[in-house]
Scaffold this active site. Structure first.
Site, PDB file in Angstrom:
ATOM      1  N   LYS A 175       0.806  -1.637  -0.055  1.00 26.20           N
ATOM      2  CA  LYS A 175       0.145   0.225   0.234  1.00 26.20           C
ATOM      3  C   LYS A 175       0.722   1.082  -0.153  1.00 26.20           C
ATOM      4  O   LYS A 175       1.653   1.770   0.954  1.00 26.20           O
ATOM      5  CB  LYS A 175      -1.081  -0.446   1.229  1.00 26.20           C
ATOM      6  CG  LYS A 175      -2.047   0.665   0.804  1.00 26.20           C
ATOM      7  CD  LYS A 175      -2.374   2.155   1.635  1.00 26.20           C
ATOM      8  CE  LYS A 175      -1.992   2.845   3.024  1.00 26.20           C
ATOM      9  NZ  LYS A 175      -2.379   4.067   1.655  1.00 26.20           N
ATOM     10  N   GLU A 250       9.035   1.555  10.503  1.00 23.33           N
ATOM     11  CA  GLU A 250      10.232   2.296  10.404  1.00 23.33           C
ATOM     12  C   GLU A 250       9.445   3.873  10.550  1.00 23.33           C
ATOM     13  O   GLU A 250       9.330   4.358   9.403  1.00 23.33           O
ATOM     14  CB  GLU A 250      10.979   2.367   8.669  1.00 23.33           C
ATOM     15  CG  GLU A 250      11.848   1.065   8.880  1.00 23.33           C
ATOM     16  CD  GLU A 250      12.671   0.504   9.054  1.00 23.33           C
ATOM     17  OE1 GLU A 250      13.783   1.678  10.130  1.00 23.33           O
ATOM     18  OE2 GLU A 250      13.285  -0.719   9.315  1.00 23.33           O
ATOM     19  N   CYS A 284      13.394  10.747   6.431  1.00 21.95           N
ATOM     20  CA  CYS A 284      13.233  10.742   8.264  1.00 21.95           C
ATOM     21  C   CYS A 284      14.936  10.142   8.918  1.00 21.95           C
ATOM     22  O   CYS A 284      15.088  10.378  10.073  1.00 21.95           O
ATOM     23  CB  CYS A 284      12.323   9.008   7.892  1.00 21.95           C
ATOM     24  SG  CYS A 284      14.169   7.231   7.361  1.00 21.95           S
ATOM     25  N   GLU A 381       9.720  16.421  15.140  1.00 18.37           N
ATOM     26  CA  GLU A 381      10.208  16.282  13.757  1.00 18.37           C
ATOM     27  C   GLU A 381       9.575  16.719  12.544  1.00 18.37           C
ATOM     28  O   GLU A 381       8.462  16.774  12.629  1.00 18.37           O
ATOM     29  CB  GLU A 381      10.000  14.236  13.359  1.00 18.37           C
ATOM     30  CG  GLU A 381      10.381  14.108  11.218  1.00 18.37           C
ATOM     31  CD  GLU A 381       9.878  12.589  11.460  1.00 18.37           C
ATOM     32  OE1 GLU A 381       8.965  12.551  11.669  1.00 18.37           O
ATOM     33  OE2 GLU A 381      10.957  11.660  10.863  1.00 18.37           O
TER      34      GLU A 381
END
Ligand code: NAD
Length: 477
Positions: A175, A250, A284, A381
């Site tokens: 997906k 992750e 990331c 983040e």
């Protein structure tokens, strides 16, 4: 003109899913809708997973390792043959500079080649058990696994989940993020052309909450391999827990870039902007917290700023472009809010953070000097081109501040003192570190995070473990 796929890829072909909503895709370089994709819905999820399970039981599970290797190599060849089309598609879809897009498609091909070779090099062991007899282990495929991937590196991340999962003998339901479904759909097509039996790789574009949830909770899904935000990762873990499904996650990061006074300053300052601003900061592994030893702080900031000024922010179609637009206007607005929060708190945005060009989600990279440890820009983040730089006095303070984060994904250490580099690497709570460079991802080495950056490892031979069950068999004398 590039022809884009517009439907879910199920059982080896594009299938209409017309009852479901269409996803309009906007080119973030010019804000124009350039195509629409039919979203899969719960009905397609059920059809695709049931068929994937049948395909796994009836063919893929028992196919010889040699045949699996051949098919994975053929997929890699298919990717290489269509590299320009795939790169142009990624560029139009998410604004990725064309040279980066080509590199990432090439990386995807290399990942399939690596796991094609790995098929015949990964197995069980024999164990000299106490009672004698013969004991051995088998590494067996799980069945149908789900790969749910984000929009920032759509093709490499899809590849580094699909390739090891297929190599280990599983069927896969992939997906892609709703913002970036196109190269994932093309991967389905390429795999089918390469001889992968129909149903072994299903590609279902659609919304996370509808399609993603339906995939994760489907009883025939044995494992969910997810890359994305920590927030969604936590939800997936919760949903998966109900069926005791395996997960690998992750997730987000807020990685450090540590520069000691004895580092090769020219090299560190020249390369550090790339480690935080590449992919327009939507990475990331971005080293967004820069720690600089106090005695070289001013000099580093000056050099870092002038290297940042040199970065070419421009139309992703140009070969010279290093930073394209952000993925969407929404993502840019969210980053601008962070920059504004720093300004409101009286922090110094010493460079950038402004919009450029009339159209497109472009944003100049921003440098924030000496934010406080509790500032949002330092702790959260941001997922955009924002670097924060703080001085440190000694190693003790440094390690405390570096590890004072919920994340632990990546990071760099710059020093000429190897003992110190090793000491720091041992103490930093992070899954991936690099010394005197910025490289986080190697096809052959494990990649993943500590703490809220995730569970499990992608890439290398370690990833194969995550796509197999371990079975012990004992034979009496
Ligand atoms: P996201 O978490 O919003 O979405 C990731 C994927 O999950 C998408 O396919 C999305 O549709 C799907 N999803 C969303 N809600 C879901 C649900 N309820 N159930 C199942 N699936 C669902 O992340 P994003 O915005 O696409 O990507 C950015 C994030 O990804 C950042 O936090 C970044 O750090 C992280 N990321 C991590 C890595 C890594 O390897 N650690 C790599 C790239 C990106």
């Amino acid at each position: 003109m590039t022809k884009f796929p517009i439907q879910p890829f199920i059982n080896g072909e594009y299938r209409s899913a017309t009852k479901e909503r269409r996803i309009s895709l906007v080119n973030p370089a010019n804000d124009e809708v350039f195509t629409e994709v039919e979203s899969a819905g719960p009905a397609e999820v059920n059809v695709a997973i049931d068929a994937a399970h049948n395909a796994w039981e009836q063919s893929w599970r028992d196919i010889s390792p040699g045949k699996r290797t051949e098919i994975l190599f053929a997929i890699a060849r298919g990717i290489r043959t269509r590299i320009e089309e795939l790169a142009a598609t990624e560029m139009t879809n998410i604004g990725k500079p064309i040279s980066d897009a080509r590199d990432e498609i090439g990386l995807g091909a290399r990942i399939f080649e690596y796991y094609a070779g790995a098929v015949t090099k990964f197995g069980g062991e024999t164990i000299p058990v106490w009672r004698g007899g013969f004991d051995f282990t088998l590494r067996q495929p799980m069945g149908v696994v789900a790969a749910i991937v984000p929009w920032n590196f759509p093709f490499p991340i899809a590849s580094w989940k699909v390739a090891p999962a297929l190599a280990a003998g599983n069927a896969v339901v992939l997906k892609p993020a709703s913002l970036s479904p196109l190269t994932a759909l093309l991967l389905g097509e390429i795999a089918a052309e390469a001889g992968l039996p129909p149903g072994v790789l299903q590609v279902l574009p659609g919304s996370g909450s509808k399609v993603g949830d339906a995939i994760v909770t489907h009883p025939l899904i044995r494992k969910v391999s997810f890359t994305g935000s920590t927030e969604i990762g936590s939800r997936i873990m919760e949903l998966a827990s109900r069926g005791i499904k395996r997960v690998s996650l992750e997730l987000g990061g807020k990685s450090p870039n540590i520069v000691f006074a004895d580092a090769d300053l020219e090299k560190a300052a020249a390369q550090s902007p790339g480690s935080v601003f590449a992919n327009t900061g939507q990475d990331c592994c971005a080293r967004t917290r820069i720690f600089v030893e106090k005695k070289i702080f001013n000099e580093f900031v000056e050099r870092f700023t002038s290297a940042t000024r040199e970065l070419v922010v421009d139309d992703p179609r140009k070969d010279s472009t290093q930073l394209g637009p952000m993925v969407s206007q929404g993502q840019r607005a969210s980053v601008e809010e962070y920059i504004q929060s720093a300004r409101t708190s009286g922090r110094k945005v010493s460079y950038g953070g402004e919009r450029i060009f009339d159209r497109g989600a472009y944003l100049q990279p921003a440098i924030i000097c000496e934010p406080e440890l509790h500032d949002k820009v330092w702790r959260e983040e941001i997922f955009g081109p924002v670097a924060c730089i703080r001085p440190f006095e000694n190693e003790e303070q440094l390690i405390h501040e570096v590890n004072d984060s919920p994340y632990g994904l990546s990071g760099s250490v710059w020093t000429k003192d190897l003992s110190r580099a090793l000491r720091i690497c041992r103490k930093v709570e992070s899954g991936v570190l690099s010394v005197n460079c910025n490289n986080s991802v190697h096809v052959e080495a494990p990649f993943g995070g500590f703490k809220m950056s995730g569970i499990g490892r992608d890439l290398g031979m370690h990833a194969l473990e995550g796509y197999t069950e371990l079975k012990n068999i004992y034979i009496a004398d």
